[in-house]
Design an enzyme around this catalytic site. Sequence first.
Site, short mmCIF file in Angstrom:
data_model
loop_
_atom_site.label_atom_id
_atom_site.label_comp_id
_atom_site.label_asym_id
_atom_site.label_seq_id
_atom_site.Cartn_x
_atom_site.Cartn_y
_atom_site.Cartn_z
CG HIS A 17 -1.89 -1.06 1.36
ND1 HIS A 17 -2.01 -1.87 2.47
CD2 HIS A 17 -2.85 -1.50 0.49
CE1 HIS A 17 -3.00 -2.74 2.29
NE2 HIS A 17 -3.51 -2.55 1.10
CE LYS A 41 -12.89 -6.64 3.49
NZ LYS A 41 -12.42 -5.87 2.34
NE ARG A 90 -2.69 -7.30 -4.19
CZ ARG A 90 -3.41 -7.44 -3.10
NH1 ARG A 90 -2.84 -7.84 -1.99
NH2 ARG A 90 -4.70 -7.20 -3.11
CB SER A 127 -4.20 -6.71 4.67
OG SER A 127 -3.91 -5.42 4.21
P1 ADP Z 1 -9.95 -3.41 -0.11
O1 ADP Z 1 -10.53 -4.15 1.05
O2 ADP Z 1 -10.77 -2.23 -0.54
O3 ADP Z 1 -9.53 -4.28 -1.29
P2 ADP Z 1 -7.19 -3.28 0.69
O4 ADP Z 1 -6.75 -2.64 1.95
O5 ADP Z 1 -7.07 -4.77 0.65
O6 ADP Z 1 -8.65 -2.76 0.46
O7 ADP Z 1 -6.39 -2.70 -0.55
C1 ADP Z 1 -6.48 -1.36 -0.97
C2 ADP Z 1 -5.89 -1.22 -2.37
O8 ADP Z 1 -4.50 -1.53 -2.35
C3 ADP Z 1 -6.51 -2.17 -3.40
O9 ADP Z 1 -6.60 -1.49 -4.65
C4 ADP Z 1 -5.52 -3.28 -3.50
O10 ADP Z 1 -5.57 -3.96 -4.75
C5 ADP Z 1 -4.21 -2.52 -3.33
N1 ADP Z 1 -3.11 -3.33 -2.85
C6 ADP Z 1 -3.08 -4.13 -1.76
N2 ADP Z 1 -1.87 -4.73 -1.62
C7 ADP Z 1 -1.12 -4.30 -2.66
C8 ADP Z 1 0.21 -4.59 -3.11
N3 ADP Z 1 1.01 -5.42 -2.45
N4 ADP Z 1 0.65 -3.96 -4.23
C9 ADP Z 1 -0.18 -3.13 -4.91
N5 ADP Z 1 -1.44 -2.83 -4.56
C10 ADP Z 1 -1.91 -3.41 -3.45
#
Ligand code: ADP
Length: 150
Positions: A17, A41, A90, A127
């Site tokens: 992130h 969630k 990803r 995460s």
């Molecule tokens: P959500 O629950 O809305 O998917 P996340 O916290 O999982 O929220 O992720 C927020 C954003 O960050 C999403 O667009 C996700 O694809 C992106 N993201 C998460 N991990 C990575 C990573 N390692 N590299 C690039 N983008 C990521």
Amino acid sequence: MKRAIFPGSFDPFTIGHYSIVLRGLELFDEIVIGVGVNLSKKSLFPIEKRLEIIEQAFKNDQRVKIKQYNSLTVDFANEVQANFILRGIRTVGDFEYEHTTADNNHKLSGIETVVLFTEAQYSFISSTVVRDLLAYNKDISRFLPPNVKL
Ligand code: ADP
């Protein structure tokens, strides 16, 4: 002034992130990280902790703001007067989801989503992986942004 929101659950915020936000700052003047409080969630980290982790990561960067939100993403974008949504991809699975969501958000409010592909070295970081490792008491510091302590 180009302002984007970077919405997500961030349970917790990872170095993946962090990299998306740093790269987004090459495109936008300001990024508002929106931490979603989604009642349906269940999260491991309480909202206060999720916000605190992100505050630690960006404490020296005035261009990054952090807010919690509890509404539709497009309404949150309007509330903070942002014209763009920043997201990261990803995998093909991420692509499918981001594509549909971006289309919906554009239809709903005309807002544009800007998507960045992950840097290769972070493509396996999520995460979920961090939460799984924590459950087995493993060291997860290399998955977190610099200067962040849980
Ligand atoms: P959500 O629950 O809305 O998917 P996340 O916290 O999982 O929220 O992720 C927020 C954003 O960050 C999403 O667009 C996700 O694809 C992106 N993201 C998460 N991990 C990575 C990573 N390692 N590299 C690039 N983008 C990521």
